[in-house]
Every structure is written in C-alpha cells, then in structure tokens.
Scaffold this active site. Structure first.
Site, PDB file in Angstrom:
ATOM      1  N   GLU A 270       4.916  12.614  49.116  1.00  0.00           N
ATOM      2  CA  GLU A 270       4.067  13.258  48.000  1.00  0.00           C
ATOM      3  C   GLU A 270       5.179  14.166  47.390  1.00  0.00           C
ATOM      4  O   GLU A 270       4.887  15.388  47.529  1.00  0.00           O
ATOM      5  CB  GLU A 270       2.980  14.070  48.624  1.00  0.00           C
ATOM      6  CG  GLU A 270       1.936  13.244  49.357  1.00  0.00           C
ATOM      7  CD  GLU A 270       0.951  14.276  50.172  1.00  0.00           C
ATOM      8  OE1 GLU A 270       1.051  15.348  50.249  1.00  0.00           O
ATOM      9  OE2 GLU A 270      -0.074  13.596  50.614  1.00  0.00           O
ATOM     10  N   PRO A 271       6.119  13.900  47.038  1.00  0.00           N
ATOM     11  CA  PRO A 271       7.327  14.514  46.222  1.00  0.00           C
ATOM     12  C   PRO A 271       6.747  15.329  44.944  1.00  0.00           C
ATOM     13  O   PRO A 271       6.147  14.650  44.131  1.00  0.00           O
ATOM     14  CB  PRO A 271       8.584  13.721  45.984  1.00  0.00           C
ATOM     15  CG  PRO A 271       7.845  12.371  46.028  1.00  0.00           C
ATOM     16  CD  PRO A 271       6.865  12.435  46.618  1.00  0.00           C
ATOM     17  N   GLY A 272       7.044  16.746  44.696  1.00  0.00           N
ATOM     18  CA  GLY A 272       6.544  17.218  43.563  1.00  0.00           C
ATOM     19  C   GLY A 272       7.957  17.756  43.065  1.00  0.00           C
ATOM     20  O   GLY A 272       8.678  17.204  42.048  1.00  0.00           O
ATOM     21  N   CYS A 340       3.973  44.966  31.897  1.00  0.00           N
ATOM     22  CA  CYS A 340       4.109  46.203  32.211  1.00  0.00           C
ATOM     23  C   CYS A 340       3.743  46.092  33.898  1.00  0.00           C
ATOM     24  O   CYS A 340       3.227  46.877  34.735  1.00  0.00           O
ATOM     25  CB  CYS A 340       2.917  47.034  31.745  1.00  0.00           C
ATOM     26  SG  CYS A 340       2.766  47.175  30.089  1.00  0.00           S
ATOM     27  N   GLU A 341       4.927  45.771  34.665  1.00  0.00           N
ATOM     28  CA  GLU A 341       4.935  45.586  35.950  1.00  0.00           C
ATOM     29  C   GLU A 341       6.492  45.809  36.284  1.00  0.00           C
ATOM     30  O   GLU A 341       7.260  44.920  35.652  1.00  0.00           O
ATOM     31  CB  GLU A 341       4.527  44.168  36.479  1.00  0.00           C
ATOM     32  CG  GLU A 341       3.185  43.952  36.286  1.00  0.00           C
ATOM     33  CD  GLU A 341       2.290  44.689  37.576  1.00  0.00           C
ATOM     34  OE1 GLU A 341       2.728  45.139  38.386  1.00  0.00           O
ATOM     35  OE2 GLU A 341       0.764  44.527  37.260  1.00  0.00           O
TER      36      GLU A 341
HETATM   37  N1  LLP Z   1       1.958  17.717  49.465  1.00  0.00           N
HETATM   38  C1  LLP Z   1       1.144  18.696  49.665  1.00  0.00           C
HETATM   39  C2  LLP Z   1      -0.066  18.622  50.323  1.00  0.00           C
HETATM   40  C3  LLP Z   1       1.675  19.795  49.218  1.00  0.00           C
HETATM   41  O1  LLP Z   1       0.871  21.248  49.499  1.00  0.00           O
HETATM   42  C4  LLP Z   1       2.801  20.182  48.426  1.00  0.00           C
HETATM   43  C5  LLP Z   1       3.317  21.587  48.104  1.00  0.00           C
HETATM   44  C6  LLP Z   1       3.391  18.692  48.139  1.00  0.00           C
HETATM   45  C7  LLP Z   1       2.885  17.654  48.448  1.00  0.00           C
HETATM   46  C8  LLP Z   1       4.587  18.892  47.029  1.00  0.00           C
HETATM   47  O2  LLP Z   1       5.783  19.631  47.767  1.00  0.00           O
HETATM   48  P1  LLP Z   1       7.327  19.635  47.036  1.00  0.00           P
HETATM   49  O3  LLP Z   1       7.654  18.217  47.197  1.00  0.00           O
HETATM   50  O4  LLP Z   1       6.973  19.861  45.716  1.00  0.00           O
HETATM   51  O5  LLP Z   1       7.934  20.565  47.753  1.00  0.00           O
HETATM   52  N2  LLP Z   1       5.011  27.378  44.407  1.00  0.00           N
HETATM   53  C9  LLP Z   1       5.765  27.020  45.370  1.00  0.00           C
HETATM   54  C10 LLP Z   1       5.889  25.788  46.147  1.00  0.00           C
HETATM   55  C11 LLP Z   1       4.474  25.330  46.699  1.00  0.00           C
HETATM   56  C12 LLP Z   1       4.415  24.052  47.372  1.00  0.00           C
HETATM   57  C13 LLP Z   1       2.934  24.023  47.478  1.00  0.00           C
HETATM   58  N3  LLP Z   1       2.922  22.367  48.051  1.00  0.00           N
HETATM   59  C14 LLP Z   1       7.368  27.274  44.731  1.00  0.00           C
HETATM   60  O6  LLP Z   1       7.256  27.586  43.623  1.00  0.00           O
HETATM   61  O7  LLP Z   1       8.245  27.308  45.264  1.00  0.00           O
END
Ligand code: LLP
Length: 387
Positions: A270-272, A340-341
């Site tokens: 599940e890469p984001g 304003c922070e």
């Molecule tokens: N699968 C699940 C269940 C997740 O909770 C997440 C991310 C991913 C996959 C994807 O993870 P990735 O491959 O993107 O690392 N807002 C934070 C990151 C929060 C990640 C939350 N979960 C930031 O800006 O660093």
C-alpha cells in the site's frame, strides 16, 4: 528528474513553472504524471510474475487526475473512507482492486464498500469485526476480511507516523488476532482472506519491514495449524523518500527480500508517499520581504493550511527559486505564510537570494500535501465555504 532547470527556469517535465503560474496563479500544486508512472512501475515490476497487487494509498494524495493516472496503469487502491472509494471509482479505478483500511469504518462506508465489491476490508479491532459482520448480514453479502495486526516493531520514524507499536491505536495485537480469525472463520458472513500490517510511514530502512514480516509469518503458521487459510499478505505502505539527505530503500531489494520469505503467497503493498511524494511541487509567491535586527522573513502566499508538514512535523522540504536569475537580497530566510499563527512556516533559515514577487518551489510536496482523507459526509452549507 521530472523537475529540473532549463536556462535557469524551473521546469515540470517540459513545461516552464513560470508559464504554469502565469496561467493558474499561486499558490499552486504541480504534479508530474511521468514521475508517478515511473514510481508505480518500480513497485509493479519488482514483483515480476509473483502474484501481487499494488494498492496506492489514496490518503497520500486523492487528486482525481493522480488517481486516474494510477487507475490507467492497473493500480489497486488502499482507501480509508467511503469518500475515497467514490473518488477512486470516479477516477476509473476498480473496487475489486481496493483494500479498505482505517480504524473507524462507519456502517455506511462498510455497506457501500460491500455493495461495490471491494477486494478486502482490513479489520482493526474486535468491535469493527462485529460491525462488519452485522452490515454483511443485513446486506446479504459475505465480507472479505484481513486482520490488521500490530506487530510491535519500531519503524524508526517520526513518532506521529509510527503505527506498529503497542502504544499506537492501529491494528490488533498478534496474540489477539487468532481469536478474531477464528470468529471470522466461524461466521457465514465473513470470509477470511488476508493478513495485514502497516507499521508506519517515511521509513528509510528495510529491517523494520522484515521484522514485521517475520512475525506475520509465524502467525500465518499458527493459523494454518488451526485450519485457517490465508491467501494474501498485505504489508502496508511506509517506504520513505528523500526530502533532504536521508538514505532511501531500494524498492527492488525490499521486494526481493520479501519474496525470499513468502513462498507463493500473493503480496499486497500500500505505498502512498513513494509513488506521489517526489512527483509534486508546491509553488508560492513572495509577497513581502521583512527583516528585523535578528531575522529575515519572506512572507509568501502559501500557508500551513495549504501545506501542513513543516509546521506539524517540523518536516524539511527543499525550497528552490523558480527563476534562478532573479536577484534580490541574499540572507537566511524564514519562509512564512499569511496565517496568524507563529507555526505558519514552510521553511526556516534558508540561504536564498530573494526579491518581492519571486516564485519559490517547495519540493517533494506530492504526498500528504493538499489532499487528505476524504469524507463522504462533508457538506458545503450555504454561507460556510472552504477556501
Ligand atoms: N496503508 C495504511 C494503512 C496507512 O495508514 C498509510 C499511511 C499507508 C498505507 C501509506 O503509507 P506511505 O506509503 O505513504 O508511507 N501525514 C504524514 C503521513 C501519514 C501516513 C498515514 N498512513 C506525513 O505527512 O508524513
């Protein structure tokens, strides 16, 4: 690199960023389709013929064009709400290639996901399993499930994005998972499919992933001994990218070490961030320069509400001038927004030559920038607008 200089002007692929801000204004997010495609292919091709599904984590960036680009490549999606599933469907993605994560799935979202025939629901608690079973029974649809376990491994990342430790709210303890699988196995309305974990984000070493995998494989054997058959292993996302000078994980090497341990089992990832992070930039305009006896502030039109990572995690993002030829005042600038922070900053103490009216690019802004979790239920009430 999809973002590079030509004649001192920053280009996104073959388009000058100056032309894009002239056409669309600022602040502005710009994404490179090519970069997204190449990042996805790195994951997909690393598996070769081994059964696998890359489920892009929609929360990293739910922009419809981004989702459509990935849907066209045959990507699956990791969703956490009904709204995200609706966006995937609107962008041409298939529900059968979606895994549904998240600690707080509503009954309405579960029903919608079952009706659309999602691939699997990743269950995060006993109470959620009860809810899924109840919705499945009333809908007359058997729910495909995985249990998300919390393997209690240290992902060695920022504490706010570490998710695989006992002190984190995610998943269920490995020891408790067996009873949940047994429950699911005994229910007419639940079909056991996978075993899932996600230990955190922006992880820059392979070892925490492999430690988690080892624990999952031990659990898999215990389940097998009880006659519970798991057909896929979902190892979540979490692979980090380079923001400053972090070392990063080589995707092929990571996948190879996973495949060396899992036999024929289908693998879901599940890469984001690793797909969209370096494919996006955030462009902002210098409205004013302001210096006092100690500090130099470049006040820009983009703010913490446009890009939260610096103020929330103290995250570092490289700042580049859109036009390197522009000349103004050389100083160590704090790049601050109009909100304003005092926490409204995009970068601190950057040695840059700046003039009023310059455009700056905040790099690696493609993930966890503009788009976050999309709820279905957010309604725009007349007189209350989001801007
Ligand atoms: N699968 C699940 C269940 C997740 O909770 C997440 C991310 C991913 C996959 C994807 O993870 P990735 O491959 O993107 O690392 N807002 C934070 C990151 C929060 C990640 C939350 N979960 C930031 O800006 O660093």
């Amino acid at each position: 690199m999809s973002f590079s200089y030509q004649n001192q002007i920053l280009f996104a692929e073959s388009v000058a960023v100056t032309d894009l801000v002239a056409a669309y204004g600022s602040p502005l997010y710009i994404y490179s389709r090519l970069e997204i495609e190449q990042n996805y292919q790195k994951f997909d091709s690393a598996f070769g013929k081994h059964p696998h599904l890359i489920c892009y984590a929609v929360k990293a960036n739910s922009n419809l064009a981004v989702l459509n680009t990935l849907a066209n490549l045959g990507s699956g999606f990791d969703i956490v709400s009904e709204g995200e599933l609706q966006r995937v469907l609107a962008a041409g993605g298939k529900a059968e290639n979606c895994v549904f994560s998240g600690v707080a799935k509503t009954a309405q979202a579960i029903k919608f996901a079952l009706e659309k025939n999602v691939r699997c629901l990743n269950v995060e608690s006993a109470a959620e399993l009860d809810r899924i079973e109840a919705v499945a029974r009333s809908s007359g649809i058997s729910a495909p499930i995985s249990i998300r376990v919390n393997p209690n491994v240290d992902a060695k990342t920022h504490p706010y994005i570490s998710t695989g430790l006992q002190e984190n709210k995610f998943g269920v303890e490995i020891e408790a998972a067996i009873a949940l699988y047994q429950r699911a196995q005994d229910s007419k309305f639940l079909q056991v499919q996978g075993l899932d974990c996600h230990i955190g984000s922006q992880i820059t070493e392979v070892s925490p992933f492999l430690d988690a995998l080892d624990k999952l494989l031990i659990l898999l054997e215990k389940l097998k001994a009880k006659g519970i058959q798991i057909t896929h292993l979902d190892l979540g996302g979490g692979i980090g990218i380079q923001y400053e000078n972090e070392q990063t994980i080589e995707i092929k090497a990571y996948v190879d070490s996973v495949l060396s341990k899992v036999g024929e089992l289908e693998i879901i990832l599940e890469p984001g961030r690793a797909i969209v992070g370096n494919a996006g930039i955030f462009v902002t305009k210098v409205e004013f320069l302001k210096q006092n006896s100690k500090h130099s502030f470049a006040i820009v039109d983009g703010a913490m509400n446009d890009f939260l990572r610096p103020s929330f995690y103290n995250a570092y993002h490289q700042i580049l001038p859109v036009n390197q030829a522009s000349s103004g005042i050389q100083a160590n600038w704090d790049i601050v927004g109009p909100v304003c922070e005092t926490s409204d900053f995009l970068a601190k103490n950057r040695n840059l030559n700046l003039a009023q009216g310059d455009f700056l690019a905040l790099m690696a802004a493609g993930a966890y920038g503009k788009s976050h979790r999309m709820h279905q239920n957010i309604k725009i009430i007349p007189m209350f607008f989001e801007c």
